[in-house]
Scaffold this active site. Structure first.
Site, PDB file in Angstrom:
ATOM      1  CG  ASP A  24      -2.186   0.880   0.935  1.00 35.43           C
ATOM      2  OD1 ASP A  24      -2.122   1.722   0.016  1.00 35.43           O
ATOM      3  OD2 ASP A  24      -3.203   0.739   1.644  1.00 35.43           O
TER       4      ASP A  24
HETATM    5  C1  BGC Z   1      -5.030   3.332  -0.202  1.00 39.47           C
HETATM    6  C2  BGC Z   1      -5.117   2.247  -1.253  1.00 39.47           C
HETATM    7  C3  BGC Z   1      -4.941   2.828  -2.620  1.00 39.47           C
HETATM    8  C4  BGC Z   1      -3.641   3.596  -2.686  1.00 39.47           C
HETATM    9  C5  BGC Z   1      -3.372   4.191  -4.034  1.00 39.47           C
HETATM   10  C6  BGC Z   1      -3.812   4.216  -0.400  1.00 39.47           C
HETATM   11  O1  BGC Z   1      -3.895   5.328   0.416  1.00 39.47           O
HETATM   12  O2  BGC Z   1      -5.032   2.742   1.071  1.00 39.47           O
HETATM   13  O3  BGC Z   1      -6.355   1.598  -1.168  1.00 39.47           O
HETATM   14  O4  BGC Z   1      -4.987   1.825  -3.589  1.00 39.47           O
HETATM   15  O5  BGC Z   1      -3.711   4.639  -1.737  1.00 39.47           O
HETATM   16  O6  BGC Z   1      -4.370   5.018  -4.468  1.00 39.47           O
END
Ligand code: BGC
Length: 720
Positions: free
Chosen positions: A249
């Site tokens: 993540d």
């Molecule tokens: C989120 C993810 C997401 C990523 C990219 C993060 O802050 O937890 O779910 O895919 O950002 O957008």
């Protein structure tokens, strides 16, 4: 010809992608291999770009090595549409979960996939399948519901659709069902709860062939998910046979560079952060090996090769926000509305209302574009239609009041045949959340950026196609620090006051709730005859809802979670927890075990017609249980019912399971046969000693009904 092109040609000629990938990796220098293990953009310049609103302007690129012709991956998010360009905003995943219709979800996946490709992405994080353990979870709207089987089927359907056009990434592995504490909480979960409740839906999406997995921020059983070997290697690869690649993540998704690589995490997203600073030294010290590096790079290259046909297919013109996709968004909006209550007033149910009625629509959300979360799933759709828009285009006599003065709104409602009150939450009440960053996390970031990386990044940004920021976002505070986990499961005091005032003024009052999950309505619901759960319904939220209110669409959606009478009937939720235990009991299982009757059960939803379920026959074959029966439509309108198959296992201490469902369309006064094949592995139980599944054996009580705990379900006991 580049090394990558050569590999593509070999794969076309029949060489296995894993073998061809190894040849590409062998052509890379050590620096190029390390380059593939994190995002390509510089940390600080990247963060500044995002902070300035860049999220929807460009894909996140990782692992691109021009010299060997490897394009790497170009990631853009979801799940309510393509989070890049001016795309079509679909209803949120939870709304789509309420359709109980994997075929429809597959079509949504296709549409989002086409738009992502058209906007320059090759992979998407649109498949979020974390379980709704508690409706207060701020990102509830991004998943499909509280049940592993139901969530898995919908996630697999989205994956099927998306992967006709891009690679999909399923997220967040695992146990990521709290938002405010996501960077700090450790989830303690035993092997049975993990494998029977918190992982089956991930496994389902892996079996569907998903290209990638995103690890969660939180830790599980004492280790951060981005460096958790049990999850990323022992379960994901060794037990499930996953052959794609794993990404972290975004930012703070891992903390220890060598540990993350050894654990099986392939790419640190989205910037040059922890690994760029520490991996080289860790290799020199022998804390991780070049074999680990090569294995990770080869997985990424092999997956891209496996998707070569999809990713090199030509992109049609005009995909972003196309009329076809908007029509689909409208169809899904109508199909997702759950009719919770529809009592008669003067002898006739309030809904559907007549097109000739004088309609009052009131509330601050009646004319608000309310798409949901303001974080990573926000879609920059420029053509969105509110409830007021929907009514005005379908009904001749519409009056509107924004309810900034409740007495005035009630007076407006009093003069109408039907009053519609639009209430609920927005991105301010629930959604992604960052909050203040812990100093130990900030310390993970590099002191500065590498100048040549910044230069390349900026040149690339300058070459991007234009995207328009929707004017509605102009005054919105920046960043992800709004929303978070909900502080209450009830409507706000002013929404409740408005409902009461309007209901007192007009007996034909319909409440439309916009929210990402369950809203406890006990204190006001008996005062109104009709209630619908209308979610964050996307760009066509208004027209979709109006189709249902007018009866153009007969409601067929069903709740993908339980709505309790009171918050205290749910398991505990502590949004500031640093340690928390997940067990097998949440949602409908928790209520049933503690003897609580829900306000609305899991799987429940009304229709404008009535159904019967007859001639149910359940039989056990070697590898599957066969369920057959007839759904009858006993009313005057065509409609669709959702047949649900639940099983009680021989172990009296085990929670029952949903093991199958089917949405069945039935014309008025007709009957339609259904047949469901339930593979017996859906009845299997986890043996924690052997870290393996036990084949089901013994008596299994199968209930075929219309919602969890349906007293009219047809019950058969079969021996397996
Ligand atoms: C989120 C993810 C997401 C990523 C990219 C993060 O802050 O937890 O779910 O895919 O950002 O957008």
């Amino acid at each position: 010809m580049t090394a990558f092109d050569e590999a593509r040609a070999r794969v076309t000629a029949g060489t296995a992608p894993t073998l061809a990938a190894r040849m590409v990796v062998a052509e890379m220098t050590p620096e190029e291999r390390l380059w593939c293990l994190d995002g390509d953009a510089p940390t600080w310049a990247g963060l500044a770009f995002l902070g300035g609103g860049g999220y929807n302007l460009a894909p996140f690129v990782a692992a691109a090595v021009e010299r060997v012709g490897f394009p790497g991956i170009r990631f853009s998010d979801g799940p309510r549409g393509a989070v890049i360009g001016n795309a079509t905003c679909f209803p949120v995943s939870m709304a789509r979960g309420a359709t109980w219709d994997p075929e429809l979800e597959e079509r949504v996946g296709e549409a989002i996939g086409r738009e992502l490709r058209a906007a320059g992405a090759t992979i998407t994080g649109a498949v979020c399948v974390n379980l709704l353990r508690h409706p207060a979870w701020g990102r509830a709207q991004e998943t499909y519901g509280e049940d592993p089987h139901h969530v898995g089927e919908l996630g697999a359907a989205l994956t099927r659709g998306l992967q006709r056009h891009v690679m999909a990434c399923v997220k967040h592995l695992a146990c990521n069902s709290m938002e405010n504490a996501r960077f700090s909480v450790d989830i303690e979960v035993d092997e049975i709860a993990l494998h029977e409740v918190y992982l089956p839906h991930f496994r389902r999406v892996i079996d569907e062939g998903v290209a990638s997995v995103m690890s969660a921020y939180n830790s599980v059983n004492g280790e951060w998910c981005g460096q958790n070997r049990d999850l990323l290697t022992d379960v994901l690869r060794d037990e499930w046979g996953f052959d794609g690649f794993v990404i972290s993540d975004w930012i703070f998704g891992l903390r220890d560079a060598p540990a993350s690589l050894r654990a099986g995490l392939d790419i640190e997203m989205p910037y040059r952060m922890v690994r760029a600073q520490h991996l080289r030294d860790a290799l020199d010290r022998g804390e991780v090996s070049w074999e680990d590096v090569d294995r990770a790079v080869a997985r990424v290259v092999a997956t891209v090769l496996r998707f070569d046909d999809v990713l090199s297919a030509p992109v049609a013109e005009g995909e972003l926000g196309s009329d076809v996709h908007r029509a689909l968004a409208g169809e899904v909006a109508g199909r997702s509305v759950v009719l919770l209550r529809n009592e008669p007033v003067e002898g006739a149910p309030v809904l559907p209302m007549s097109r000739g009625a004088r309609v009052a629509v009131v509330g601050r959300l009646a004319d608000t574009v309310n798409l949901g979360d303001g974080g990573s799933s926000d879609v920059w759709d420029l053509d969105c239609h509110t409830v007021l828009d929907g009514l005005r285009s379908a009904v001749a006599d519409v009056v509107h009041d924004d309810a900034s003065d409740i007495a005035r709104a009630a007076a407006v409602a009093a003069g109408a045949d039907v009053a519609i009150v639009v209430v609920g939450s927005t991105y301010v009440d629930e959604g992604e959340y960052i909050g203040t960053t812990d100093a130990s996390l900030t310390a993970l970031l590099p002191p500065g950026d590498e100048p040549e990386v910044v230069e390349r990044f900026e040149a690339w940004l300058a070459s991007l196609p234009p995207t328009t920021k929707p004017p509605r976002l102009a005054d919105r505070p920046k960043g992800f620090s709004l929303g978070g986990d909900r502080s209450s499961l009830r409507l706000s005091a002013s929404d409740v006051e408005l409902i009461r005032a309007v209901a007192a003024a007009n007996p034909r009052t319909v409440v439309a709730i916009q929210a990402g999950s369950a809203v406890v309505a006990t204190e006001w619901i008996d005062e109104v005859p009709a209630v619908v759960q209308a979610w964050y319904g996307g760009c066509q939220a208004g027209p979709g809802l109006v189709d249902v209110l007018l009866g153009e669409v007969n409601p067929s959606a069903r709740l993908p979670f339980t709505v309790p009478v009171d918050e205290s009937h749910l398991p505990a939720f502590d949004r500031d927890a640093t340690a928390f235990r997940y067990d097998r009991w949440h949602g409908w299982w928790h209520l049933a075990r503690s003897g609580r009757t829900p306000a609305f059960p899991f799987g429940f939803g009304l229709s404008y017609t009535t159904f019967s379920l007859t001639d149910v026959a359940v039989s056990a074959a070697e590898e599957a249980v066969l369920v057959r029966g007839l759904v009858g439509n006993t009313g005057d309108r065509d409609g669709a019912d959702v047949v649900q198959v639940y099983v009680e296992l021989p172990d009296p201490d085990a929670p029952p399971r949903l093991v199958g469902f089917a949405r069945v369309e039935v014309p008025a006064h007709d009957e339609v046969a259904f047949e469901l094949t339930v593979p017996v592995d859906r009845f299997a139980t986890r043996d924690p000693d052997r870290h393996a599944w036990r084949r089901p054996a013994g008596p299994h009580r199968i209930a075929v009904g219309r919602f969890a705990g349906d007293p009219d379900a047809s019950v058969t006991t079969i021996e397996l």
